[in-house]
Write an enzyme that holds these catalytic residues in place. Structure first.
Site, short mmCIF file in Angstrom:
data_model
loop_
_atom_site.label_atom_id
_atom_site.label_comp_id
_atom_site.label_asym_id
_atom_site.label_seq_id
_atom_site.Cartn_x
_atom_site.Cartn_y
_atom_site.Cartn_z
N ARG A 239 0.82 -1.22 0.00
CA ARG A 239 0.00 0.00 0.00
C ARG A 239 0.85 1.27 0.00
NH1 ARG A 239 -5.21 -1.56 3.90
NH2 ARG A 239 -6.38 -2.60 2.23
N LYS B 36 -20.27 -16.84 0.20
CA LYS B 36 -21.69 -16.63 0.46
C LYS B 36 -22.39 -15.78 -0.59
CE LYS B 36 -21.36 -17.09 5.49
NZ LYS B 36 -21.64 -16.44 6.78
N GLY C 71 -9.92 -8.86 -1.34
CA GLY C 71 -8.79 -9.49 -0.65
C GLY C 71 -8.44 -10.88 -1.12
N GLY D 28 -13.73 -3.31 0.26
CA GLY D 28 -15.12 -2.84 0.36
C GLY D 28 -15.49 -1.82 -0.70
#
Length: 396
Positions: free
Chosen positions: A36, A197, A354, A377
């Site tokens: 990062r 999921k 991720g 996100g």
């Protein structure tokens, strides 16, 4: 797009408040993965070269509004100096007199790192007073933290409305890649959506059905769709409560002309462990005592054929239990095919999330993708069609 970039700003002699994401892993005071940090180097170096004075705003961990030495950004100074090849000064707060004095004293060629914005509880409340305190430190605001753009915080949203604002190089690259993949893509467009999921990616699937030509579903999510087709999945990870929802998605896809690609064959094992004894079976023949851990070779052949017919690929989530050999086979094979097509100029490939980044790195395919987003996100919410507060604020 309605936002400006660094190219649109006169930076010479200006103090540039740069919101960055340097929330890196640290063990015993040592940064263990500086990815990062490396991603923000182009922005910082550009500002320095243009005669600007970069002042870095960042969060680190989740201090919950309390000052915690273990979450001080001061420990990142050596890593930042090494990456920027410039002197990095540190201020023990991101607002107030100490920060203001440090900002005023900043000389050309130097970088100022401000303390963790989340040491202030007001930061996550998008407090205008905190934002005003930050704004006093600079002349220009530059947001280079796409990964935090889905949060309306003082350092990502409120402050952008108080100063002339622009996107940094990393933010610019993220937005241009995503706009190219979903906003005005070259068709056919394929999306790969994997992971555990269906429930966590419902909005994503709903948005993609209207925008892509092919939707490849893998991982535990695929099992839920098999259940929706009344196929037995044995002991596999599946959300049986989401059966009707998955069936609705299949129906909607038929109506919009989006072809959903589910596994034709499966790799099953009785145990969830590396190198567990396994076999390849048709997708409707999973034994009751087994679990589906990967897509089989016929499925991979279909997926790679879809890739070959496509011009744009968006990827979020693995096709199987990629963390366990040999159940990483389908993910690796599909990723390497996407990489090869990208290399040859046939495909624009954008990936994020991720697990996705980890899987593509493990396969060796990552460096050939057109763009890999390090934002989890924010990348997902963009794919879901949501407005990101940190991006919207740049368009004021």
């Amino acid at each position: 797009m309605g936002w400006k970039t660094l190219d649109d700003m006169d930076l010479n002699g200006k103090r540039v408040l740069v919101r960055v994401d340097i929330n890196v892993p640290v063990v015993d005071g040592t940064v263990t993965d500086a990815t990062r940090v490396q991603r923000i180097v182009p922005t910082v170096r550009y500002i320095l070269a243009a005669g600007g004075k970069p002042i870095l705003l960042a969060h680190f961990g989740r201090p919950g509004g309390e000052r915690r030495e273990s979450l001080s950004l001061k420990q990142l100074v050596p890593t930042l100096e090494n990456a920027f090849e410039a002197q990095v000064l540190f201020a023990a707060d991101c607002v107030g007199s100490e920060a203001e004095l440090a900002a005023e004293a900043l000389q050309p060629g130097q970088v100022l790192l401000l303390e963790n914005t989340r040491f202030h509880a007001a930061e996550t409340k998008n407090d205008p007073d905190l934002a005003a305190g930050m704004a006093r430190l600079g002349d220009i605001y530059c947001n280079d933290a796409f990964s935090a753009a889905h949060r309306a915080h003082s350092s990502t949203e409120a402050i952008a409305r108080l100063l002339p604002s622009c996107a940094g190089r990393l933010m610019q690259a993220e937005l241009e890649a995503l706009e190219g993949a979903l906003g005005a893509p070259k068709r056919p467009v394929t999306a790969v959506v994997g992971g555990a999921k269906v429930s966590t990616k419902l909005e994503l699937l709903g948005n993609l059905i209207d925008k892509v030509d092919y939707l490849v579903i893998g991982g535990g999510m695929a099992n839920t769709f098999l259940v929706a087709k009344d196929i037995n999945v044995g002991k596999s990870l599946a959300e049986t409560a989401m059966k009707d929802t998955a069936a609705d998605i299949l129906t909607k896809a038929d109506k919009t002309g989006c072809k959903i690609v589910l596994p034709r064959d499966i790799v099953v094992a009785e145990k969830f462990e590396a190198n567990a004894p396994h076999q390849v079976l048709p997708s409707d023949q999973c034994p009751d005592n087994s679990m589906i851990l990967d897509a089989g070779p016929e499925s991979v052949a279909e997926i790679t054929e879809v890739f070959a017919q496509s011009h744009t690929l968006i990827w979020n989530g693995p096709l199987g239990a990629f963390e366990l050999e040999p159940f990483d086979t389908a993910t690796n094979a599909a990723a390497l095919k996407a990489a090869a097509l990208t290399r040859s100029g046939q495909l624009v490939s954008v990936a994020g999330g991720g697990d996705t980044v980890a899987a593509l790195n493990a396969s060796g395919a990552a460096h050939d993708f057109s763009y890999i987003s390090t934002a989890g996100g924010a990348f997902l919410e963009w794919m879901e069609g949501k407005t990101l507060p940190g991006v919207a604020a740049l368009e004021h």
